[in-house]
Design a protein around this motif. Structure first.
Motif, PDB file in Angstrom:
ATOM      1  N   CYS A 124       0.822  -1.212   0.000  1.00 56.29           N
ATOM      2  CA  CYS A 124       0.000   0.000   0.000  1.00 56.29           C
ATOM      3  C   CYS A 124       0.855   1.261   0.000  1.00 56.29           C
ATOM      4  CB  CYS A 124      -0.933  -0.012   1.203  1.00 56.29           C
ATOM      5  SG  CYS A 124      -2.230  -1.267   1.128  1.00 56.29           S
ATOM      6  N   GLN A 156      -2.073   6.001  -5.714  1.00 52.27           N
ATOM      7  CA  GLN A 156      -3.137   6.270  -4.737  1.00 52.27           C
ATOM      8  C   GLN A 156      -2.760   7.501  -3.927  1.00 52.27           C
ATOM      9  OE1 GLN A 156      -5.998   4.747  -4.578  1.00 52.27           O
ATOM     10  NE2 GLN A 156      -5.657   2.780  -5.600  1.00 52.27           N
ATOM     11  N   TRP A 163      -5.919   7.374   1.116  1.00 55.00           N
ATOM     12  CA  TRP A 163      -6.423   6.051   0.738  1.00 55.00           C
ATOM     13  C   TRP A 163      -6.064   5.005   1.781  1.00 55.00           C
ATOM     14  CZ3 TRP A 163      -3.155   1.895  -1.204  1.00 55.00           C
ATOM     15  CH2 TRP A 163      -3.870   0.771  -1.632  1.00 55.00           C
ATOM     16  N   GLU A 184      -8.694   4.722   4.342  1.00 56.34           N
ATOM     17  CA  GLU A 184      -9.842   3.988   3.819  1.00 56.34           C
ATOM     18  C   GLU A 184      -9.588   2.480   3.834  1.00 56.34           C
ATOM     19  OE1 GLU A 184     -10.594   5.509  -0.068  1.00 56.34           O
ATOM     20  OE2 GLU A 184     -10.737   7.602   0.613  1.00 56.34           O
TER      21      GLU A 184
END
Length: 260
Positions: free
Chosen positions: A201, A210, A214, A217
């Motif tokens: 991520c 991203q 994000w 989230e």
């Protein structure tokens, strides 16, 4: 008596730490070496299990034995029977109340990533790799959403056996030296694949795929489907556990000075 050992290993050739029927794990090789040296079976318990391909700078284990040997004898004697990519760094007698896993206050990991248009060669298996430029500020902003105690279900492997997905992530530190990025993590404990999923991520954010928010989230979704793919294990290093000072155990090994 109970003995604690500090172990370093290059995980590339092994199926992780935990013993497997194949015998191709770090624990299997260590226990065979201990048995050769002590001429009797030895069973070890570790501070934190690592996946296939993950390296260890200072894994800590303990075992019980009726034998009495000087600490340097456990180090040199065991290393005689270990392959070149595993080595006992130190040995110390500890009270019976010490437990390598249960006594640990925290675990520490580092992930090293090469940012380069060309894949790694000399450092293959020892670093992760991205070919797009990474944005330091964006990754730091994203990491803030993971600090503290949270439900990390979104970063948990489906085969994870932890009783709870709630962990206290106390530190994420991002530094750079030339083409190499280093991500340091410290937490009370980690879920299976948790760091590799967080890395996936963070690198999505760092490459501009991203936005930093994000990651909040993803965390709040509490679903593995919300996160990025699991990043490679190549650049992940278990730095070791932290213990209370009264145990008198080392907090680092010589390999800490080698890691970028």
């Amino acid at each position: 008596m109970r003995i604690a050992l500090g172990i370093s290993y290059l995980g590339t050739a092994y199926q992780g730490w935990q013993s497997q029927p194949s015998g191709r794990t770090v624990q299997d090789r260590l226990e065979r070496a201990l048995a050769e040296f002590s001429t009797q079976p030895v069973s070890t318990l570790c501070a934190g299990r690592t996946d296939a391909g993950v390296h260890g700078l200072m894994q800590v284990v303990h075992f019980d034995t009726p034998l009495r040997r000087e600490p340097f004898s456990w180090v040199r004697g065991t290393n005689r029977f270990l392959p070149a990519d595993i080595a006992v760094q130190w040995a110390q007698a500890v009270p019976d109340t010490f437990h390598a896993r249960a006594s640990a206050l925290a675990r520490r990991y580092a992930y090293v990533v090469l940012e380069s248009p060309v894949r790694p060669s000399l450092e293959a298996g020892r670093v992760g790799w991205v070919f797009r430029p990474l944005d330091d500020a964006a990754m730091r902003a994203a990491a803030v959403h993971l600090h503290g105690e949270h439900d990390f279900s979104s970063f948990r492997a489906s085969e994870c056996q932890a009783l709870s997905p709630v962990k206290d992530l106390r530190r994420i530190e991002i530094t750079r030296r030339g083409a190499y990025w280093r991500f340091d993590f410290e937490a009370s404990a980690f879920l299976h694949h948790m760091i590799r999923n967080i890395m996936g991520c963070l690198l999505q954010v760092g490459q501009g795929l991203q936005a930093p928010d994000w990651l909040r989230e993803v965390r709040e979704a509490r679903s593995r489907d919300a996160a990025a793919p699991t990043f490679a294990a190549d650049g992940l290093y278990f730095l070791g556990p932290r213990y209370e000072p009264h145990w008198g155990l080392p907090e680092r090994s010589a390999a800490y000075d080698w890691l970028p």
